[in-house]
Design a protein around this motif. Structure first.
Motif, PDB file in Angstrom:
ATOM      1  N   ILE A 145      -1.667 -19.521 -19.002  1.00 27.43           N
ATOM      2  CA  ILE A 145      -0.140 -19.769 -19.613  1.00 27.43           C
ATOM      3  C   ILE A 145       0.652 -19.706 -18.520  1.00 27.43           C
ATOM      4  O   ILE A 145       0.846 -18.769 -17.752  1.00 27.43           O
ATOM      5  CB  ILE A 145       0.235 -19.083 -20.812  1.00 27.43           C
ATOM      6  CG1 ILE A 145      -0.773 -19.292 -21.889  1.00 27.43           C
ATOM      7  CG2 ILE A 145       1.831 -19.188 -21.152  1.00 27.43           C
ATOM      8  CD1 ILE A 145      -0.578 -18.423 -23.296  1.00 27.43           C
ATOM      9  N   GLY A 146       1.559 -20.707 -18.160  1.00 26.19           N
ATOM     10  CA  GLY A 146       2.146 -20.914 -16.991  1.00 26.19           C
ATOM     11  C   GLY A 146       3.480 -19.870 -17.068  1.00 26.19           C
ATOM     12  O   GLY A 146       4.137 -19.056 -15.895  1.00 26.19           O
ATOM     13  N   ASN A 147       4.052 -19.731 -18.372  1.00 23.58           N
ATOM     14  CA  ASN A 147       5.098 -18.997 -18.363  1.00 23.58           C
ATOM     15  C   ASN A 147       4.589 -17.241 -17.869  1.00 23.58           C
ATOM     16  O   ASN A 147       4.012 -16.784 -18.690  1.00 23.58           O
ATOM     17  CB  ASN A 147       5.719 -18.806 -19.672  1.00 23.58           C
ATOM     18  CG  ASN A 147       6.996 -17.899 -20.115  1.00 23.58           C
ATOM     19  OD1 ASN A 147       6.730 -16.821 -20.004  1.00 23.58           O
ATOM     20  ND2 ASN A 147       7.965 -18.781 -20.644  1.00 23.58           N
ATOM     21  N   ALA A 148       5.269 -16.730 -17.132  1.00 25.23           N
ATOM     22  CA  ALA A 148       4.770 -15.336 -16.580  1.00 25.23           C
ATOM     23  C   ALA A 148       5.050 -14.306 -17.871  1.00 25.23           C
ATOM     24  O   ALA A 148       4.276 -13.303 -17.951  1.00 25.23           O
ATOM     25  CB  ALA A 148       5.749 -14.874 -15.526  1.00 25.23           C
ATOM     26  N   GLU A 149       6.356 -14.470 -18.520  1.00 31.32           N
ATOM     27  CA  GLU A 149       6.606 -13.512 -19.651  1.00 31.32           C
ATOM     28  C   GLU A 149       5.379 -13.429 -20.683  1.00 31.32           C
ATOM     29  O   GLU A 149       4.863 -12.228 -20.987  1.00 31.32           O
ATOM     30  CB  GLU A 149       7.810 -13.671 -20.372  1.00 31.32           C
ATOM     31  CG  GLU A 149       8.858 -13.422 -19.412  1.00 31.32           C
ATOM     32  CD  GLU A 149       9.211 -11.684 -18.801  1.00 31.32           C
ATOM     33  OE1 GLU A 149       8.782 -10.934 -19.610  1.00 31.32           O
ATOM     34  OE2 GLU A 149       9.785 -11.712 -17.880  1.00 31.32           O
ATOM     35  N   ILE A 150       5.014 -14.489 -21.101  1.00 33.20           N
ATOM     36  CA  ILE A 150       3.985 -14.637 -21.837  1.00 33.20           C
ATOM     37  C   ILE A 150       2.409 -14.187 -21.472  1.00 33.20           C
ATOM     38  O   ILE A 150       1.853 -13.398 -21.973  1.00 33.20           O
ATOM     39  CB  ILE A 150       3.885 -16.231 -22.541  1.00 33.20           C
ATOM     40  CG1 ILE A 150       5.220 -16.514 -23.373  1.00 33.20           C
ATOM     41  CG2 ILE A 150       2.565 -16.279 -23.509  1.00 33.20           C
ATOM     42  CD1 ILE A 150       5.249 -17.897 -23.563  1.00 33.20           C
ATOM     43  N   ARG A 151       2.582 -14.696 -20.162  1.00 33.76           N
ATOM     44  CA  ARG A 151       1.023 -14.444 -19.669  1.00 33.76           C
ATOM     45  C   ARG A 151       1.061 -12.787 -19.357  1.00 33.76           C
ATOM     46  O   ARG A 151      -0.168 -12.207 -19.685  1.00 33.76           O
ATOM     47  CB  ARG A 151       0.959 -14.954 -18.231  1.00 33.76           C
ATOM     48  CG  ARG A 151      -0.432 -15.319 -17.741  1.00 33.76           C
ATOM     49  CD  ARG A 151      -0.441 -16.200 -16.222  1.00 33.76           C
ATOM     50  NE  ARG A 151       0.181 -15.843 -15.089  1.00 33.76           N
ATOM     51  CZ  ARG A 151       1.344 -16.225 -14.757  1.00 33.76           C
ATOM     52  NH1 ARG A 151       1.829 -17.257 -15.468  1.00 33.76           N
ATOM     53  NH2 ARG A 151       1.819 -16.067 -13.648  1.00 33.76           N
ATOM     54  N   SER A 152       1.866 -12.094 -19.276  1.00 35.83           N
ATOM     55  CA  SER A 152       1.985 -10.764 -18.749  1.00 35.83           C
ATOM     56  C   SER A 152       1.774  -9.975 -20.091  1.00 35.83           C
ATOM     57  O   SER A 152       0.930  -8.994 -20.387  1.00 35.83           O
ATOM     58  CB  SER A 152       3.215 -10.149 -18.325  1.00 35.83           C
ATOM     59  OG  SER A 152       4.313 -10.333 -18.874  1.00 35.83           O
TER      60      SER A 152
END
Ligand SMILES: CC(C)(COP(=O)(O)OP(=O)(O)OC[C@H]1O[C@@H](n2cnc3c(N)ncnc32)[C@H](O)[C@@H]1OP(=O)(O)O)[C@@H](O)C(=O)NCCC(=O)NCCS
Length: 201
Positions: free
Chosen positions: A63-70
């Motif tokens: 997932i490109g969005n870093a907040e969601i990825r983390s």
């Protein structure tokens, strides 16, 4: 059987699946919170991201969005997050790369670079010697990071951007497509242009 669970049934997920196959995964299952998605390329979307616990296998969050990825990677941190490297990428033997990071085709990571967990080093991107790239950073397609650059957690370097040597960029930044960074960036925000200027979007 070597099984990989990929969270995020997007175009990016499809590229990750190709790299996973080249790394010997023979079963790939996708998870996505968009219930209308049933397939990602030839692979099946079997459930929501919250359902990965029910399945065995290694995990990559695509997932490109870093907040969601983390958030997703950190919420199941006890699981195995492999480092996926496309066979055409050139990685120095002295480079260190964290778990859950994907290095895509023709990327280069040079001597003594350190790349954190959950990063995306995208197609044809380069990270030069002695760089320190934090967690959940995305170096987009064709972006170039010169030697001894520090990039903080969750920063996104846009497609084709260039970061000059010995520069620090703090966490939580977006560096726009085609931007050129020649000085330190000490405040989180969005920056575009050549050389970059902060833009208040
Ligand atoms: C920086 C960025 C995130 C801004 O996106 P946005 O919030 O949707 O912003 P907008 O498109 O509304 O643009 C706002 C203004 O910034 C300018 N702008 C946006 N991106 C720019 C860029 N990369 N370089 C120069 N100017 C840019 C726009 O022209 C616009 O200016 P205006 O108000 O004078 O018309 C986005 O344009 C960008 O560069 N994304 C990177 C995409 C990428 O790298 N994808 C890689 C996938 S691997």
């Amino acid at each position: 059987m070597k099984q990989l669970l990929i969270v995020g049934a997007s175009g990016h997920g499809k590229v990750v699946a190709d790299i996973a196959e080249l790394n010997g995964y023979d079963s790939i299952l996708f998870f996505d919170d968009n219930e209308t998605l049933k397939k990602c390329g030839k692979h099946t979307v079997v459930g929501y991201s919250s359902e990965i616990d029910r399945y065995e296998g290694d995990i990559i969050v695509a997932i490109g969005n870093a907040e969601i990825r983390s958030r997703i990677q950190d919420s199941v941190a006890s699981r195995n997050f492999p480092t996926l490297i496309h066979p055409s990428a050139v990685i120095s033997p002295s480079a260190q790369i964290g778990s859950g990071t994907v290095v895509m085709a023709n990327a280069v990571i040079n001597a003594d670079a350190v790349v954190g967990k959950g990063c995306i080093i995208n197609t044809c991107a380069s990270v030069d010697h002695d760089c320190v790239i934090g967690d959940y950073v995305h170096i987009s397609v064709g972006a170039h990071i010169a030697g001894t650059v520090d990039i903080g957690n969750k920063t996104w370097i846009g497609i084709g951007a260039t970061v000059s040597n010995n520069v620090s960029i703090c966490g939580g930044c977006i560096i726009g497509a085609g931007a050129v960074v020649i000085r330190d960036v000490n405040e989180s925000g969005t920056y575009v242009g050549v050389p970059i200027k902060r833009c208040l979007l």
